[in-house]
Scaffold this active site. Structure first.
Site, PDB file in Angstrom:
ATOM      1  N   ASP A   1     -49.757 -63.341   5.108  1.00  0.00           N
ATOM      2  CA  ASP A   1     -48.681 -64.250   4.725  1.00  0.00           C
ATOM      3  C   ASP A   1     -49.123 -65.691   4.928  1.00  0.00           C
ATOM      4  OD1 ASP A   1     -45.820 -64.610   4.012  1.00  0.00           O
ATOM      5  OD2 ASP A   1     -45.683 -65.446   6.034  1.00  0.00           O
TER       6      ASP A   1
ATOM      7  N   ASP B   1     -40.742 -62.373  -3.499  1.00  0.00           N
ATOM      8  CA  ASP B   1     -40.627 -63.835  -3.516  1.00  0.00           C
ATOM      9  C   ASP B   1     -40.245 -64.382  -4.883  1.00  0.00           C
ATOM     10  OD1 ASP B   1     -41.162 -64.500  -0.846  1.00  0.00           O
ATOM     11  OD2 ASP B   1     -43.320 -64.370  -1.139  1.00  0.00           O
TER      12      ASP B   1
ATOM     13  N   GLU C   1     -52.093 -64.230   0.619  1.00  0.00           N
ATOM     14  CA  GLU C   1     -51.037 -64.815  -0.208  1.00  0.00           C
ATOM     15  C   GLU C   1     -51.434 -66.258  -0.504  1.00  0.00           C
ATOM     16  OE1 GLU C   1     -46.329 -66.118  -0.232  1.00  0.00           O
ATOM     17  OE2 GLU C   1     -47.449 -66.005   1.646  1.00  0.00           O
TER      18      GLU C   1
END
Length: 600
Positions: free
Chosen positions: A295, A393, A324
């Site tokens: 992340d 997301d 990410e």
């Protein structure tokens, strides 16, 4: 039956499966071109209602007297009586919802995923945390108690354990053990497991941060966080302040220096990494996870990741690391910081060509974007990248199609775009979804499906992209409510879409049956393309494939020159196609596709 299943899973965590899990690979070739599936655990499947969160475990539930676990099959935008006690506005109350998804529920659905053709699962965070999304971890070394089989018992065990950051003090909860059983069950089906590593920040309930709150600068963990000011006990106010991720105070940032996360939290993260990659510490990582998704990777300095990546490869050389990063991450691969990334460059280009209307790019522009990605990464690395369409997301693919001509993940829901269309896609719009998925499943990269897309789910950006999964056999209430006051929408039937599921399943089978679609190189046949028509050749050794994608609402005739093979099979319709004088002549259906594989 469910009680028996739970007991069996707990008891058998140390027992080998009848089908032996494969030994860990020595490199990440296993991940090249495979099909992934993303699971948001709280919304995937409630396998055991006995472990559901209670009101005292849910932040904000005290504002909704009578709070309950939300009915799984209810109309998403319909507010329940306890929610209305807090507010009459949907987005004021939705984040307090819990539906009870857990790991038992995932284990129950592994055969569903196997049938679909899934080869690896990416889990959003599974570690202990108070939120529904779990990006505000209370621990990196324990699975969330509400995901396990004995939520109350696990919390009692942890209170008695007196753990610290020292791994010698760590216990195994029943939730932890169940997660190891899930890994074993998945591996027995040939499915890999990758989990979210959220190492930039913690939640305020994180054990070290709680100690800092209590003991301030005298805390053993005082140097773990980016503290701005300490509380002065001689004043009535509380001066304690710290940096939160993007200013969010529920997500305190771990402290960094020029080398990244400082010692203390660094060692804790490394120890937690070892725990999940080789749970019994015997040097054989086959009983652990198969990799990590990182992340907000760019918000931690690269020296930390270089050391951490080296640790991952030492524990398991075949483990994959996926970052990410929303733009070009090829430099991270070259610097040995990661193996792959979430390919949002792919995602944006797909939206621009297949979905947009007024802002649509041409087939030629799309080809340039795909070629640019290959040039940046090289084909070998490109085949490890997640070729994403949507995620937790973004708004879902089906809803993107209803809301074209926006930037990717921009104005992606009613909260910031009152004109956002929240209805269910119609059949014409589903054809566009199928066209996009056909491209995803036959092109370079590693396709990843966001849970429920294959079942027909739709929804705007967070939180509407996190609806409970629509399972076969469940009867859902129609969706008839709108989240914004004064707005209306059509009444839409909701539920599992078996026809769409079988469409995904067939495409995945075609991909897996033909190595050229998983590993082959590609080139765009520009002389056969029009503004609306993509024509692609893929090659692997002696195998050739020709792919045609027509975004136009009208059928298109296509001529492909300089074809060396004499005969091809249309693998979607299972029919033979012959070349004519070194040319392929075929018709591309309106908003449709053709997949040809040579017979020779």
């Amino acid at each position: 039956m469910r009680i028996f299943l739970i007991g069996f899973l707990i008891a058998s965590v140390a027992i080998s499966c009848v089908r032996q899990a494969p030994k860990a690979e020595q490199n990440t070739d296993w991940a090249s071109g495979i099909v992934w599936y993303q699971i948001f655990p709280e919304r995937f499947n409630n396998g055991d209602p006995a472990n559901d969160p209670t009101a005292d475990e849910v932040p904000g539930a005290d504002l909704q007297p009578g709070w309950q676990i939300h009915p799984w099959t209810s109309d998403w935008y319909k507010m329940q009586p306890w929610e209305k006690k807090q507010s009459d506005r949907f987005y004021d109350v939705v984040f307090t919802r819990r539906y009870g998804g857990d790991l038992i529920g995932v284990i129950e659905k592994l055969d569903y995923l196997k049938e679909l053709g899934v080869e690896a699962i990416y889990f959003n965070p599974v570690f202990e945390a108070p939120s529904l999304h779990k990006y505000d971890g209370s621990s990196y070394h324990h699975i969330d108690n509400n995901f396990g089989p004995d939520a109350k018992g696990d919390m009692q065990r942890l209170r008695q354990a007196n753990e610290t950051e020292d791994p010698s003090t760590w216990i195994w909860t029943k939730a932890d053990s169940l997660f190891l059983q899930l890994i074993k069950e998945a591996h027995a089906r040939g499915i890999k497991i990758v989990i979210d590593g959220v190492f930039n920040h913690t939640g305020t309930e994180f054990f070290a941060f709680q100690d800092v709150i209590k003991n301030q600068q005298n805390s053993h963990y005082a140097h773990w966080y980016s503290v701005v000011s300490w509380d002065d006990p001689t004043t009535p106010q509380n001066e304690f302040d710290y940096k939160g991720w993007w200013g969010v105070k529920t997500l305190p940032e771990l402290k960094e220096d020029e080398n990244g996360i400082v010692d203390g939290p660094r060692q804790y993260i490394f120890n937690a990494t070892r725990r999940w990659m080789d749970p019994n510490g015997d040097g054989d990582p086959s009983d652990g996870i198969d990799g990590w998704r990182l992340d907000v990777a760019e918000e931690v300095a690269k020296p930390f990741w270089k050391e951490w990546y080296a640790l991952v490869k030492k524990v398991n050389p075949g483990a994959i690391v996926v970052t990410e990063i929303w733009h070009d991450a090829s430099g991270w691969i070259k610097e040995n910081l990661t193996d792959a990334t979430m390919n949002y460059m792919f995602s944006r280009a797909v939206m621009e060509f297949f979905i947009n209307h007024k802002m649509a790019i041409s087939a030629e522009e799309f080809a340039k974007k795909m070629n640019d990605i290959k040039e940046r990464y090289g084909l070998k690395n490109l085949n490890l990248l997640w070729s994403m369409l949507d995620s937790h997301d973004t708004d879902r693919l089906a809803s993107m199609i209803l809301n074209p001509d926006r930037g990717y993940d921009r104005e992606a829901g009613p909260r910031d775009n009152p004109q956002y269309v929240v209805r269910k896609p119609n059949q014409d719009e589903r054809k566009i979804q199928k066209l996009i998925v056909a491209f995803q499943m036959t092109f370079a990269g590693a396709p990843i499906i966001y849970y429920g897309d294959e079942a027909g789910m739709w929804g705007a950006d967070d939180p509407d992209d996190r609806k409970p999964m629509t399972w076969p056999g469940m009867k859902f209430d129609p969706e008839s409510h709108h989240p914004l006051p004064g707005k209306t929408r059509p009444v839409d039937e909701n539920g599992f879409d078996p026809e769409l599921f079988n469409f995904y399943k067939k495409l995945i089978q075609i991909r897996q049956q033909h190595p050229v679609l998983k590993q082959g190189d590609f080139q765009f046949i520009s002389q056969s393309m029009t503004n609306d028509l993509l024509v692609i050749k893929r090659v692997l050794n002696e195998q050739q494939a020709y792919l045609v994608f027509n975004r136009s609402p009208e059928a298109q005739n296509v001529t492909i020159p300089d074809v060396t093979a004499s005969s091809f099979r249309d693998v979607w319709h299972n029919s033979q196609v012959k070349t004519d004088g070194g040319q392929l002549k075929l018709a591309a259906p309106a908003r449709g596709f053709v997949i040809l594989i040579n017979d020779e």
